[in-house]
Design a protein around this motif. Structure first.
Motif, PDB file in Angstrom:
ATOM      1  N   ALA A  60      10.126   8.011  -5.041  1.00 13.75           N
ATOM      2  CA  ALA A  60       9.591   8.539  -6.491  1.00 13.75           C
ATOM      3  C   ALA A  60      10.817   9.813  -6.651  1.00 13.75           C
ATOM      4  O   ALA A  60      10.713  10.580  -6.025  1.00 13.75           O
ATOM      5  CB  ALA A  60       8.282   8.733  -6.646  1.00 13.75           C
ATOM      6  N   LYS A  61      11.304   9.585  -7.765  1.00  8.76           N
ATOM      7  CA  LYS A  61      12.227  10.688  -8.211  1.00  8.76           C
ATOM      8  C   LYS A  61      11.390  11.506  -9.309  1.00  8.76           C
ATOM      9  O   LYS A  61      11.458  10.752 -10.496  1.00  8.76           O
ATOM     10  CB  LYS A  61      13.620  10.067  -8.437  1.00  8.76           C
ATOM     11  N   VAL A  62      11.060  12.562  -9.213  1.00  9.33           N
ATOM     12  CA  VAL A  62      10.461  13.427 -10.149  1.00  9.33           C
ATOM     13  C   VAL A  62      11.071  14.683 -10.334  1.00  9.33           C
ATOM     14  O   VAL A  62      11.685  15.344  -9.505  1.00  9.33           O
ATOM     15  CB  VAL A  62       9.013  13.777  -9.728  1.00  9.33           C
ATOM     16  N   GLY A  63      11.540  15.108 -11.650  1.00  4.18           N
ATOM     17  CA  GLY A  63      12.129  16.551 -12.329  1.00  4.18           C
ATOM     18  C   GLY A  63      12.433  16.531 -13.536  1.00  4.18           C
ATOM     19  O   GLY A  63      12.185  15.548 -14.091  1.00  4.18           O
ATOM     20  N   PRO A  64      12.788  17.589 -14.049  1.00  7.43           N
ATOM     21  CA  PRO A  64      13.306  18.031 -15.368  1.00  7.43           C
ATOM     22  C   PRO A  64      14.531  17.541 -15.730  1.00  7.43           C
ATOM     23  O   PRO A  64      15.522  17.495 -14.692  1.00  7.43           O
ATOM     24  CB  PRO A  64      13.029  19.569 -15.336  1.00  7.43           C
ATOM     25  N   ASP A  84       0.826  -1.270  -0.044  1.00 11.90           N
ATOM     26  CA  ASP A  84      -0.036  -0.029   0.027  1.00 11.90           C
ATOM     27  C   ASP A  84       0.797   1.369  -0.079  1.00 11.90           C
ATOM     28  O   ASP A  84       0.484   2.264  -0.674  1.00 11.90           O
ATOM     29  CB  ASP A  84      -0.864   0.092   1.256  1.00 11.90           C
ATOM     30  N   VAL A  85       1.830   1.153   0.737  1.00 14.47           N
ATOM     31  CA  VAL A  85       2.908   2.294   0.669  1.00 14.47           C
ATOM     32  C   VAL A  85       3.423   2.479  -0.827  1.00 14.47           C
ATOM     33  O   VAL A  85       3.459   4.025  -1.220  1.00 14.47           O
ATOM     34  CB  VAL A  85       3.953   2.199   1.928  1.00 14.47           C
ATOM     35  N   GLN A  86       4.025   1.644  -1.333  1.00 12.18           N
ATOM     36  CA  GLN A  86       4.497   1.602  -2.811  1.00 12.18           C
ATOM     37  C   GLN A  86       3.446   2.123  -3.645  1.00 12.18           C
ATOM     38  O   GLN A  86       3.919   2.886  -4.332  1.00 12.18           O
ATOM     39  CB  GLN A  86       4.812   0.184  -3.209  1.00 12.18           C
ATOM     40  N   LYS A 141       4.038   5.855  -5.720  1.00 10.73           N
ATOM     41  CA  LYS A 141       3.728   5.504  -7.152  1.00 10.73           C
ATOM     42  C   LYS A 141       2.730   6.825  -7.436  1.00 10.73           C
ATOM     43  O   LYS A 141       3.033   7.472  -8.518  1.00 10.73           O
ATOM     44  CB  LYS A 141       3.250   4.288  -7.593  1.00 10.73           C
ATOM     45  N   SER A 142       1.760   6.758  -6.725  1.00  9.02           N
ATOM     46  CA  SER A 142       0.584   7.684  -7.053  1.00  9.02           C
ATOM     47  C   SER A 142       0.796   9.239  -6.919  1.00  9.02           C
ATOM     48  O   SER A 142       0.607   9.995  -7.860  1.00  9.02           O
ATOM     49  CB  SER A 142      -0.993   7.328  -6.481  1.00  9.02           C
ATOM     50  N   ASN A 143       1.232   9.484  -5.876  1.00  8.03           N
ATOM     51  CA  ASN A 143       1.901  10.798  -5.469  1.00  8.03           C
ATOM     52  C   ASN A 143       2.984  11.147  -6.410  1.00  8.03           C
ATOM     53  O   ASN A 143       3.028  12.467  -6.453  1.00  8.03           O
ATOM     54  CB  ASN A 143       2.197  11.056  -3.961  1.00  8.03           C
ATOM     55  N   MET A 184       9.325  10.817 -14.085  1.00 10.82           N
ATOM     56  CA  MET A 184       9.287  10.097 -13.001  1.00 10.82           C
ATOM     57  C   MET A 184      10.014   8.729 -12.852  1.00 10.82           C
ATOM     58  O   MET A 184       9.770   8.160 -13.719  1.00 10.82           O
ATOM     59  CB  MET A 184       7.836  10.204 -12.317  1.00 10.82           C
ATOM     60  N   SER A 185      10.760   8.468 -11.903  1.00 18.23           N
ATOM     61  CA  SER A 185      11.410   7.251 -11.757  1.00 18.23           C
ATOM     62  C   SER A 185      10.982   6.824 -10.165  1.00 18.23           C
ATOM     63  O   SER A 185      11.147   7.341  -9.390  1.00 18.23           O
ATOM     64  CB  SER A 185      12.787   7.106 -12.351  1.00 18.23           C
ATOM     65  N   LEU A 186      10.751   5.602 -10.281  1.00 22.88           N
ATOM     66  CA  LEU A 186      10.660   4.503  -8.854  1.00 22.88           C
ATOM     67  C   LEU A 186      11.932   4.009  -8.527  1.00 22.88           C
ATOM     68  O   LEU A 186      12.587   3.577  -9.254  1.00 22.88           O
ATOM     69  CB  LEU A 186       9.543   3.835  -8.930  1.00 22.88           C
ATOM     70  N   GLU A 187      12.376   4.385  -7.330  1.00 27.45           N
ATOM     71  CA  GLU A 187      13.575   3.783  -6.914  1.00 27.45           C
ATOM     72  C   GLU A 187      13.363   3.034  -5.596  1.00 27.45           C
ATOM     73  O   GLU A 187      12.346   2.873  -4.892  1.00 27.45           O
ATOM     74  CB  GLU A 187      14.686   5.024  -6.525  1.00 27.45           C
ATOM     75  N   ASP A 188      14.307   2.281  -5.051  1.00 26.59           N
ATOM     76  CA  ASP A 188      14.257   1.634  -3.498  1.00 26.59           C
ATOM     77  C   ASP A 188      13.052   0.599  -3.697  1.00 26.59           C
ATOM     78  O   ASP A 188      12.403   0.647  -2.599  1.00 26.59           O
ATOM     79  CB  ASP A 188      14.165   2.804  -2.395  1.00 26.59           C
TER      80      ASP A 188
END
Length: 112
Positions: A67-71, A25-27, A31-33, A58-62
């Protein structure tokens, strides 16, 4: 002839499965945020050619817990913070500030 079957550690297994479900659920929340933050940044990004907007990803890590989001456009910091010749046109920080409260509320909802 008597046969028996016993399970040792069933309580530990149930506890582990409960934790695994909550971790899942945390994952999902991460992901949604992350996806929502990605969308907010793209909407708020200043558009000239559209390259900056397209570079936001966005990329998911760990294992899905980050979640890593950015330009990725090399000129994004100049737009975010401005220069001595150009006023700032922030799009990362305002989007993040909105999304962090939503993320916090979503995680608190999981705990209850």
């Amino acid at each position: 002839m008597k046969t028996s079957l016993s399970f040792k550690g069933i309580d530990q297994l149930v506890k582990h499965l409960d934790k695994a479900a909550s971790l899942s659920d945390v994952q999902k929340v991460v992901k949604s945020n992350g996806a929502q933050l990605n969308k907010k940044m793209q909407v708020a990004a200043p558009v000239d050619t559209g390259y900056l907007k397209r570079s936001i990803n966005m990329s998911l890590e760990d294992g899905g817990f980050s979640a890593k989001v950015g330009p990725t456009a090399n000129y994004a910091p100049y737009l975010e913070y401005g220069t001595r010749f150009q006023n700032a046109q922030p799009f990362v920080k305002p989007s993040f500030n909105i999304q962090k409260n939503i993320f916090k509320n979503d995680l608190e909802r999981l705990i209850k």
